[in-house]
Design an enzyme around this catalytic site. Structure first.
Site, PDB file in Angstrom:
ATOM      1  N   TYR A 290      73.637  57.955 -12.754  1.00 48.90           N
ATOM      2  CA  TYR A 290      72.916  58.938 -13.570  1.00 48.90           C
ATOM      3  C   TYR A 290      73.557  60.315 -13.429  1.00 48.90           C
ATOM      4  O   TYR A 290      73.754  60.814 -12.308  1.00 48.90           O
ATOM      5  CB  TYR A 290      71.459  58.988 -13.134  1.00 48.90           C
ATOM      6  CG  TYR A 290      70.567  59.745 -14.082  1.00 48.90           C
ATOM      7  CD1 TYR A 290      69.953  59.101 -15.149  1.00 48.90           C
ATOM      8  CD2 TYR A 290      70.334  61.103 -13.905  1.00 48.90           C
ATOM      9  CE1 TYR A 290      69.126  59.787 -16.017  1.00 48.90           C
ATOM     10  CE2 TYR A 290      69.500  61.792 -14.777  1.00 48.90           C
ATOM     11  CZ  TYR A 290      68.900  61.131 -15.830  1.00 48.90           C
ATOM     12  OH  TYR A 290      68.078  61.822 -16.681  1.00 48.90           O
ATOM     13  N   TYR A 340      72.751  61.304 -24.074  1.00 44.43           N
ATOM     14  CA  TYR A 340      71.722  61.417 -23.047  1.00 44.43           C
ATOM     15  C   TYR A 340      70.449  60.760 -23.561  1.00 44.43           C
ATOM     16  O   TYR A 340      69.660  61.378 -24.260  1.00 44.43           O
ATOM     17  CB  TYR A 340      71.480  62.883 -22.689  1.00 44.43           C
ATOM     18  CG  TYR A 340      70.517  63.045 -21.524  1.00 44.43           C
ATOM     19  CD1 TYR A 340      70.761  62.415 -20.309  1.00 44.43           C
ATOM     20  CD2 TYR A 340      69.375  63.821 -21.641  1.00 44.43           C
ATOM     21  CE1 TYR A 340      69.889  62.557 -19.243  1.00 44.43           C
ATOM     22  CE2 TYR A 340      68.491  63.969 -20.573  1.00 44.43           C
ATOM     23  CZ  TYR A 340      68.765  63.334 -19.378  1.00 44.43           C
ATOM     24  OH  TYR A 340      67.900  63.470 -18.321  1.00 44.43           O
TER      25      TYR A 340
END
Lengths: 384, 152
Positions: A290, A340
């Site tokens: 991440y 994203y």
């Protein structure tokens, strides 16, 4: 081996992604439905068979509205996972738990976002009177997630000798991966170290290219039992191991009150994950980590045991996260350069790596690691 | 609220009201457990030892810069005219494991961008001061030791 394990008993058999971009037409609901439709079609599963749902607690599309729109059957399992970017792998893991325990047969996991407009930023909607953990941050001008991360990054750089160039190498590596990926928002834009170092500041020591994109788009997955997966046309990506993590004393992003501020949530998740996994950190050949902000990649590399404490920047400096390194990361470009979608597109890239269909395919992949956000209640999975 | 262009903490949460009440009296407090004596921040309704006997303990108001960031645009209208400004994480001298976010300033009344980032480093000594923002809200602000001559 414990009979309670979910190991390899459930698989991702369908995956759907919309286009990723800015100013996409269609509502978040429509984007979610399109991604889910693609995932179901790919899996060869009819919508009326869906009986379970799992998503992020920040998801704006509602379970009952999706069920109505899509023509799902009776939904008997649904879960929402905190906390923001920490929840992505948790949705897949809890879907696997539901199927492994018989609570559901076909579970859809999804994330839909329309965040490309500046007016849609969560921080822009900060209340005038703030409560909870925000009361200790926002009145002092720490407004955005990047502000929460900046002091953690500076102290880490101070303590362990990481440099801006190290953060830049992360951004450049992921950008180069995105340049090969036609779905990536940054496919056509190369990035040099000179451009990185010359970029405008957002929250020092972090600049524009340390921060992820904002994206319109949706990602969805369909999970079924390993037995059912044999009848699906796709190559199954089995959920081999899963864990969530909250470390005592940790907080949401601003983790300054831990006795050890760099023993973050990933440490809790890692202990559990690797205990249950036959595949250990040294066996992992490709990972999706991440990357809302570049420093998170360093902390997750250490938290999940790919590097010793304080050594992640050197790992990056040696090129180990690049395509020919020990552990190629974020091979579709990640949150920094593909899109994203709160880490859900990291999961789809892990599925592609297991299927052998990535645009930056790593050779001889037999498993793929994915983790959700460091610094918040988090989660991780190993697929194989 | 008269001035909508600010961000303030709620001061009526039973778990945290004591902190803000003390700040209005220009005192910096953290919680201390009445049973085991452990100090904690941010405030919680109970101690990890199991006790609910949480009391407020005044600390010296001295600390060090544990780390800091420098905010640039874009940000909220309340802060837009102040960028770039430093926000710091202060470790308390009385309890170094407790860290509070706050702004640095040359005096209690000076703007949050009055201490330029070139004058800030990890480890810098700071002392708390208090800045009333509304009738209810007084925010702690941290004066660097290097700025003390300026304050005189």
């Amino acid at each position: 081996m414990s009979t309670l394990t979910i190991k390899d008993r459930v698989a991702i058999v369908g995956m759907g992604e919309t286009e990723f971009g800015k100013g996409l037409a269609g509502s978040e609901m429509e984007l979610a439905c399109r991604a889910i439709r693609t995932a179901l079609d790919e899996a060869g599963i009819a919508a009326h068979e869906v009986d379970g749902l799992s998503c992020s607690n920040m998801e704006a599309t509602h379970e009952e509205d999706l069920a109505d729109t899509m023509g799902f059957g009776d939904i008997t399992f649904f879960s929402r996972i905190p906390a923001g970017g920490g929840g992505g792998c948790g949705t897949v893991g809890q879907a696997a738990m539901a199927i492994a325990t018989g609570q559901a047969k076909v579970v859809v996991v999804w994330r839909s976002r329309k965040r490309s407009g500046r007016a849609s930023r969560v921080w822009g909607k900060t209340a005038q009177e703030v409560t909870d953990y925000e009361a200790w941050l926002r009145p002092f001008g720490m407004i955005r997630p990047v502000d929460d991360i900046a002091p953690m990054a500076r102290r880490y750089m101070h303590d362990f000798g990481a440099t801006r160039e190290d953060l830049g190498r992360i951004a450049l590596t992921f950008r180069a991966n995105a340049n090969q990926n036609p779905r990536a928002m940054m496919q056509a834009k190369t990035l040099t170290m000179e451009q990185y170092l010359g970029a405008r500041w957002i929250s020092e020591p972090l600049c524009l290219f340390d921060c992820c994109l904002e994206t319109d788009g949706a990602v969805a997955f369909v999970l079924v039992s390993a037995e059912r997966a044999k009848d699906c046309p796709t190559k199954p990506a089995y959920v081999h191991a899963f864990a969530q993590g909250i470390t005592p004393g940790s907080s949401l992003m601003a983790n300054y009150n831990l006795d050890d501020p760099y023993r973050l949530q990933t440490y809790a998740a890692a202990t559990r994950l690797w205990r249950d996994s036959d595949i250990q950190p040294g066996d992992v050949k490709v990972a999706q980590i991440y990357d809302a902000f570049t420093p998170e990649v360093l902390w997750s590399l250490e938290g999940f045991g790919f590097c010793e404490r304080g050594e992640a920047a050197d790992f990056v400096r040696r090129g180990e996260i690049g395509p020919s390194g020990k552990l190629p990361l974020n091979t579709a470009g990640g949150s920094l350069s593909e899109a994203y979608i709160h880490g859900f597109n990291l999961i789809s890239e892990a599925v592609r790596q297991v299927r052998g269909t990535s645009t930056a395919q790593v050779d001889d992949v037999d498993s793929a690691f994915v983790c959700s956000s460091e610094g918040v209640p988090t989660s991780a999975i190993v697929l194989r | 609220m008269e001035n909508k262009d600010i961000v303030i903490p709620a001061t009526d949460d039973p778990d945290t009201a004591g902190f803000w009440a003390a700040a209005r009296e220009r005192r910096l407090v953290v919680q201390r457990c009445g049973d085991c004596g452990k100090m904690r921040f941010p405030p919680r309704p109970a101690c990890t030892c199991g006790s609910f006997a949480m009391g407020w303990h005044e600390v010296s108001g001295r600390g060090r810069v544990w780390s800091y960031g420098v905010a640039h645009a874009p940000t909220l209208p309340a802060f837009a005219d102040l960028v770039p400004y430093v926000f710091a994480v202060i470790e308390l001298a009385d309890a170094p494991h407790l860290r509070m976010v706050g702004n640095l300033a040359t005096s209690a009344k000076a703007a949050i961008n009055s201490v330029p980032q070139d004058a800030v480093a990890i480890g810098d000594e700071v002392t708390v001061a208090f800045r009333p923002v509304t009738d209810e809200v007084t925010l702690p602000v941290w004066i660097p030791a290097t700025q003390s001559e300026v304050v005189q």
